[in-house]
Enzyme design. Structure first.
Site, PDB file in Angstrom:
ATOM      1  N   ARG A  38       0.825  -1.210   0.000  1.00  0.00           N
ATOM      2  CA  ARG A  38       0.000   0.000   0.000  1.00  0.00           C
ATOM      3  C   ARG A  38       0.852   1.250   0.000  1.00  0.00           C
ATOM      4  NH1 ARG A  38      -3.688   2.510   4.759  1.00  0.00           N
ATOM      5  NH2 ARG A  38      -1.628   2.531   5.690  1.00  0.00           N
ATOM      6  N   TYR A  90      -5.715  10.263   0.339  1.00  0.00           N
ATOM      7  CA  TYR A  90      -6.021   8.861   0.081  1.00  0.00           C
ATOM      8  C   TYR A  90      -7.063   8.390   1.077  1.00  0.00           C
ATOM      9  CZ  TYR A  90      -3.999   6.084   3.912  1.00  0.00           C
ATOM     10  OH  TYR A  90      -3.766   5.482   5.111  1.00  0.00           O
ATOM     11  N   PHE A 109       3.821   2.784   6.277  1.00  0.00           N
ATOM     12  CA  PHE A 109       4.094   3.978   5.469  1.00  0.00           C
ATOM     13  C   PHE A 109       3.503   5.236   6.099  1.00  0.00           C
ATOM     14  CE2 PHE A 109       2.451   6.923   2.274  1.00  0.00           C
ATOM     15  CZ  PHE A 109       3.575   7.205   1.507  1.00  0.00           C
ATOM     16  N   ASP A 110       2.234   5.172   6.510  1.00  0.00           N
ATOM     17  CA  ASP A 110       1.563   6.341   7.102  1.00  0.00           C
ATOM     18  C   ASP A 110       2.308   6.850   8.331  1.00  0.00           C
ATOM     19  OD1 ASP A 110      -0.242   4.489   5.744  1.00  0.00           O
ATOM     20  OD2 ASP A 110      -1.831   5.907   6.250  1.00  0.00           O
ATOM     21  N   THR A 111       2.608   5.914   9.238  1.00  0.00           N
ATOM     22  CA  THR A 111       3.265   6.291  10.491  1.00  0.00           C
ATOM     23  C   THR A 111       4.623   6.913  10.222  1.00  0.00           C
ATOM     24  OG1 THR A 111       2.145   4.496  11.660  1.00  0.00           O
ATOM     25  CG2 THR A 111       4.098   5.426  12.700  1.00  0.00           C
TER      26      THR A 111
END
Length: 409
Positions: A91, A109, A201-203
């Site tokens: 992702r 997103y 990825f987000d973190t």
């Protein structure tokens, strides 16, 4: 890239879909069933409620079912819908690729299950469009958020975010909510330094943004858990822990160029007030004046009460000494906001120094008066003492401010 240390400029809007202001990316892997309803619902919502040009990008990361064909059919059917296909899973990889290739100035997103209420989309991106903030995240952990999900996911989510706060000093509340946005200029500076290609990825992006001095806006969201979610919670949790360890080592060892990112992208600190008006000076002067008036009245009353019995100079010494101690204590608490006993001895020593200088001024003024007039009238004597006390008060304020203003408890 141009340095952006000051406030961000507002994003310029245009009138055609080709020049979309917002690009909403939907990362998908084997979502042939849910993708069609998701994109149609999102497209209808944006068309009806979003006041700026937009586009929707389906980022297919190596699906092995009919997801890519469904995405291509949607792109042919709906204006402003595009597809980006990647041959590798992940992702984070899909988001990074789609965001990096997008010409839109604001990037967002959301997960394909649309668990987050779409009414939060405009509040999410509005601070980025205006330039007020650099990233925005939906949070399910705010008091005003409304969330429907099982106890297991609730506990895991809260435990994960608490762990982030303790291990990486994260100040954002919900790292995992699949509802985020970022300015494209900020993304261009941060994405090359984000290594994770999966769920962490987000973190990693948020921690890097925080350490770079960027402003992260949080929007409370209404969120309903998808009971058909295929996320492997155990595998994702283990991957997140490995990501936290790697990112923590990078922060400790200085492997990340945080100073350069802060200089390039971070918001500059607020400008200091003009040198001629130090911080808090007007309020301090007002309170100091009030304390000074009360001290002067007390001084004059003590002087008059003891003048007949002690004489002018001893009465002046006693009145000054008593009121000086009280004056220092009052200014310490009321004018400079210092509480507790820490540094109290030093502060009173500074007050006694001011007392000694005040004594020199008032005693000198009395001596000069008595040299000129052998027996001056009492009102004349008091007037001279008031004038000398005013000069001593100005000197006292300067000395006390220098000693106390930068040591507030």
């Amino acid at each position: 890239m141009t340095a952006l240390s000051g406030p961000r400029a507002a994003v310029q809007t245009r009138s055609t879909t080709a020049d979309a202001l917002l690009d909403v990316v939907i990362p998908v892997y084997n979502e042939e069933t849910d993708l069609g309803p998701c994109v149609r619902r999102l497209h209808a919502h944006l068309t009806e409620h979003f006041p700026y040009p937009f586009q929707i990008t389906v980022a297919d990361n190596a699906s092995v079912d009919g997801t890519l064909a469904v995405a291509q059919a949607l792109a042919a059917e709906l204006p402003g819908v595009g597809v980006r296909h990647l041959d590798a899973k992940g992702r984070g990889r899909a988001l990074s690729a789609a965001w990096s290739a997008s010409p839109a100035p604001v990037l967002a997103y959301m997960d394909v299950d649309l668990s987050t209420d779409l009414a939060a989309l405009l509040p999410l991106v509005a601070p980025l469009i205006s330039g007020h903030s650099d990233l925005a995240i939906g949070t399910r952990l705010a008091r005003t958020s409304r969330v429907v999900r099982g106890a297991k996911r609730e506990v895991i989510s809260r435990a994960y975010n608490l762990l982030l706060r303790g291990a990486l000093a994260a100040r954002f509340s919900d790292a995992q909510c699949g509802f985020k946005a970022i300015r494209a200029d900020v993304a261009a500076g941060l994405l090359p330094h984000v290594r994770d290609t999966g769920w962490f990825f987000d973190t990693e992006l948020l921690v890097l943004a925080q350490r770079a001095g960027l402003r992260i806006h949080e929007v409370p969201v209404d969120w309903v858990d998808d009971p058909d979610s295929r996320v492997d919670i155990v595998a994702t949790a283990l991957a997140d822990l490995r990501g936290m360890g790697r990112l923590g080592r990078a922060l400790v060892t200085g492997a990340l160029p945080l100073a350069e990112l802060r200089a390039q992208l971070g918001r500059a600190p607020l400008a200091a007030p003009p040198a001629q008006v130090p911080v808090g000076l007007p309020r301090q002067l007002t309170r100091f004046a009030a304390v000074g008036v009360a001290s002067t009245l007390a001084y004059l009353l003590l002087f008059v009460a003891t003048r007949g019995a002690l004489g002018a100079q001893p009465a002046n010494l006693l009145a000054l000494l008593v009121t000086a101690v009280a004056n220092t204590a009052a200014n310490r608490r009321l004018t400079f906001g210092i509480t507790g006993s820490r540094h109290a001895g030093r502060h009173h020593a500074q007050g006694l120094l001011a007392f000694a200088l005040g004594l020199a001024l008032t005693s000198g003024a009395l001596a000069v008066l008595h040299a000129l007039i052998a027996v001056p009238a009492r009102p004349v004597e008091l007037a001279v003492l008031v004038a000398a006390n005013l000069a001593a008060t100005v000197l006292r304020f300067v000395l006390l401010r220098l000693g106390m203003h930068h040591r507030r408890g």
